[in-house]
Design a protein around this motif. Sequence first.
Motif, PDB file in Angstrom:
ATOM      1  N   ALA A 262      32.554  36.499  36.275  1.00 61.87           N
ATOM      2  CA  ALA A 262      33.668  36.290  35.352  1.00 61.87           C
ATOM      3  C   ALA A 262      33.286  35.404  34.178  1.00 61.87           C
ATOM      4  O   ALA A 262      33.996  35.360  33.190  1.00 61.87           O
ATOM      5  CB  ALA A 262      34.846  35.668  36.093  1.00 61.87           C
TER       6      ALA A 262
ATOM      7  N   ALA B 182      31.144  44.183  35.113  1.00 60.45           N
ATOM      8  CA  ALA B 182      30.638  42.825  35.220  1.00 60.45           C
ATOM      9  C   ALA B 182      30.862  42.315  36.641  1.00 60.45           C
ATOM     10  O   ALA B 182      31.925  42.505  37.211  1.00 60.45           O
ATOM     11  CB  ALA B 182      31.344  41.922  34.226  1.00 60.45           C
TER      12      ALA B 182
ATOM     13  N   GLU C 106      29.386  37.551  27.025  1.00 57.24           N
ATOM     14  CA  GLU C 106      30.515  37.035  27.789  1.00 57.24           C
ATOM     15  C   GLU C 106      31.488  38.174  28.080  1.00 57.24           C
ATOM     16  O   GLU C 106      31.455  39.207  27.408  1.00 57.24           O
ATOM     17  CB  GLU C 106      31.173  35.899  27.013  1.00 57.24           C
ATOM     18  CG  GLU C 106      30.208  34.738  26.840  1.00 57.24           C
ATOM     19  CD  GLU C 106      30.690  33.659  25.890  1.00 57.24           C
ATOM     20  OE1 GLU C 106      31.726  33.836  25.229  1.00 57.24           O
ATOM     21  OE2 GLU C 106      30.000  32.619  25.819  1.00 57.24           O
ATOM     22  N   PRO C 107      32.362  38.028  29.081  1.00 54.93           N
ATOM     23  CA  PRO C 107      33.259  39.124  29.472  1.00 54.93           C
ATOM     24  C   PRO C 107      34.135  39.663  28.348  1.00 54.93           C
ATOM     25  O   PRO C 107      34.458  40.839  28.328  1.00 54.93           O
ATOM     26  CB  PRO C 107      34.121  38.505  30.570  1.00 54.93           C
ATOM     27  CG  PRO C 107      33.294  37.414  31.118  1.00 54.93           C
ATOM     28  CD  PRO C 107      32.497  36.876  29.964  1.00 54.93           C
TER      29      PRO C 107
ATOM     30  N   VAL D 283      28.319  37.921  31.495  1.00 56.28           N
ATOM     31  CA  VAL D 283      28.002  39.286  31.914  1.00 56.28           C
ATOM     32  C   VAL D 283      26.499  39.513  31.955  1.00 56.28           C
ATOM     33  O   VAL D 283      25.968  40.107  32.881  1.00 56.28           O
ATOM     34  CB  VAL D 283      28.660  40.310  30.960  1.00 56.28           C
ATOM     35  CG1 VAL D 283      28.216  41.719  31.274  1.00 56.28           C
ATOM     36  CG2 VAL D 283      30.171  40.178  31.025  1.00 56.28           C
TER      37      VAL D 283
END
Length: 107
Positions: free
Chosen positions: A33, A30, A51-52, A36
């Motif tokens: 932060a 990614a 999302e991460p 993604v």
Amino acid sequence: IVISRPPTVMQCAKDDVARLRPPDPIPTSATRADVVAVVLNSEGTLLGAIEPDAKGASAIEAVNPAPQTIRPDMTHRLAADLLEKHRYILVTTSFGKYLGRYEPPAT
């Protein structure tokens, strides 16, 4: 007569997030932060965001189906209020077509 309008979020929409289709695998690296990737259908309609901390083998398994979205004509002031409560904000049309990720202007 000159009509002045306040700057809108569309002027700060960045198209720097990976685009995935529902069956696509989740990217392993990614660059951001906060988000993604975005998951889009074949017409470019936003289906959700990866999302991460997402878990799953494919985009459809890991998608957040309800990311915070705003319209391109929203003012920066209103968007900034939303950004205080959310990690990221995505810009879409009223029909859900993905336009980009909101990046507040540098002050």
